[in-house]
Design a protein around this motif. Structure first.
Motif, short mmCIF file in Angstrom:
data_model
loop_
_atom_site.label_atom_id
_atom_site.label_comp_id
_atom_site.label_asym_id
_atom_site.label_seq_id
_atom_site.Cartn_x
_atom_site.Cartn_y
_atom_site.Cartn_z
N LEU A 22 102.41 56.97 6.96
CA LEU A 22 103.20 56.09 7.81
C LEU A 22 104.57 55.82 7.19
O LEU A 22 104.73 55.81 5.97
N GLY A 23 105.56 55.58 8.04
CA GLY A 23 106.88 55.20 7.56
C GLY A 23 106.95 53.72 7.24
O GLY A 23 106.05 52.94 7.58
N PHE A 24 108.05 53.31 6.58
CA PHE A 24 108.20 51.91 6.20
C PHE A 24 108.18 50.98 7.41
O PHE A 24 107.64 49.88 7.35
N ALA A 25 108.80 51.43 8.51
CA ALA A 25 108.88 50.57 9.70
C ALA A 25 107.49 50.27 10.26
O ALA A 25 107.19 49.13 10.65
N GLU A 26 106.63 51.28 10.31
CA GLU A 26 105.28 51.08 10.85
C GLU A 26 104.45 50.21 9.90
O GLU A 26 103.69 49.33 10.34
N ILE A 27 104.58 50.45 8.60
CA ILE A 27 103.85 49.63 7.63
C ILE A 27 104.30 48.17 7.73
O ILE A 27 103.48 47.25 7.70
N SER A 28 105.61 47.96 7.86
CA SER A 28 106.11 46.59 7.97
C SER A 28 105.61 45.91 9.23
O SER A 28 105.31 44.71 9.23
N ARG A 29 105.49 46.69 10.32
CA ARG A 29 104.98 46.12 11.57
C ARG A 29 103.53 45.67 11.40
O ARG A 29 103.13 44.60 11.87
N ARG A 30 102.73 46.49 10.71
CA ARG A 30 101.33 46.16 10.51
C ARG A 30 101.15 44.92 9.63
O ARG A 30 100.23 44.13 9.83
N LEU A 31 102.06 44.76 8.65
CA LEU A 31 101.95 43.62 7.75
C LEU A 31 102.70 42.39 8.26
O LEU A 31 102.53 41.29 7.73
N GLY A 32 103.55 42.60 9.27
CA GLY A 32 104.35 41.49 9.75
C GLY A 32 105.43 41.09 8.76
O GLY A 32 105.75 39.91 8.62
N ARG A 33 105.98 42.11 8.08
CA ARG A 33 107.02 41.89 7.08
C ARG A 33 108.27 42.67 7.45
O ARG A 33 108.19 43.67 8.16
N PRO A 34 109.45 42.25 6.98
CA PRO A 34 110.67 43.03 7.23
C PRO A 34 110.55 44.42 6.62
O PRO A 34 109.96 44.59 5.55
N THR A 35 111.13 45.40 7.28
CA THR A 35 111.11 46.76 6.77
C THR A 35 111.77 46.84 5.39
O THR A 35 111.32 47.59 4.51
#
Length: 228
Positions: A22-35
């Motif tokens: 996964l890319g950083f954007a998708e990981i950040s979406r899953r964690l609810g954190r800024p990219t």
């Protein structure tokens, strides 16, 4: 978006996402954190291919411990104070995107009173291999973050950090932005400025061209201050 430091569980989820490709954007979406939080976390801890959640968690705890405000003890040996300053600067440089070895070399040179050391001196002070120093020096020179001068008496090169280093670094950054602007402009013309992709390239060109001009202006103001 939640605030606060990443937990070990957060870091384990980051590692899982990287394993899944996964890319950083998708990981950040899953964690609810800024990219940007995810990208900084991964890049300062070995990159996507070497990220380890437990090691990253321990490294963050160690950085937090070292970065707590500490009153300078006049009885503390000068070498200990220098090492503490060097460690803090290294962590900041790593967080900015430099590799850890290059950050250590730049921090070592910056906190040395002479402002310059030979490769052999860096090997001894940092307790690393000559190859590691050579690679770090090459990266820093390419970014115009260090200079080189010849020690005629000892017949070897010294790597230096002086007042002009940051001026030259800003100019190098400006050239980089100008090059991006030119390529984006050419792409806009090739794709057609009226197309979505062409319009995107056109906006990219304008942005980096403006950033390049402003960077040069900042560099010149900085140099004027140095030469007053």
């Amino acid at each position: 978006m939640p605030e606060g430091r990443l937990t070990l569980k957060d870091r384990e989820r980051i590692a899982q996402g990287l394993t899944e490709g996964l890319g950083f954007a998708e990981i950040s979406r899953r964690l609810g954190r800024p990219t940007s939080t995810i990208s900084r976390e991964v890049n300062r801890n070995g990159g996507a291919g070497a990220y380890r959640p437990d090691q990253a968690h321990e490294a963050t705890r160690e950085r937090a411990r070292r970065q707590r405000p500490i009153a300078i003890d006049p009885q503390q040996p000068p070498a200990a104070r220098t090492q503490e300053a060097e460690d803090k600067l290294t962590d900041v440089l790593v967080a900015s995107g430099l590799t850890r070895m290059s950050s250590r070399v730049l921090a070592c040179l910056s906190t040395t009173h002479s402002g310059g050391l030979a490769a052999a001196d860096l090997v001894q002070r940092l307790q690393v291999s000559p190859a590691s120093i050579s690679k770090a020096v090459a990266e820093l020179e390419a970014m115009n973050l260090i200079g080189r001068e010849r020690d005629q008496r000892r017949r070897r090169d010294r790597y230096i950090v002086d007042k002009e280093i940051w001026y030259r670094s800003l100019l190098a950054s400006a050239r980089f932005n100008t090059n991006i602007a030119e390529v984006a402009r050419q792409n806009a013309e090739a794709l057609g400025r009226s197309t979505p992709a062409g319009a995107r390239m056109d906006a990219m060109s304008e942005f980096f061209e403006q950033v390049g001009r402003e960077t040069i202006a900042v560099a010149e103001r900085y140099r004027h201050i140095l030469t007053r």
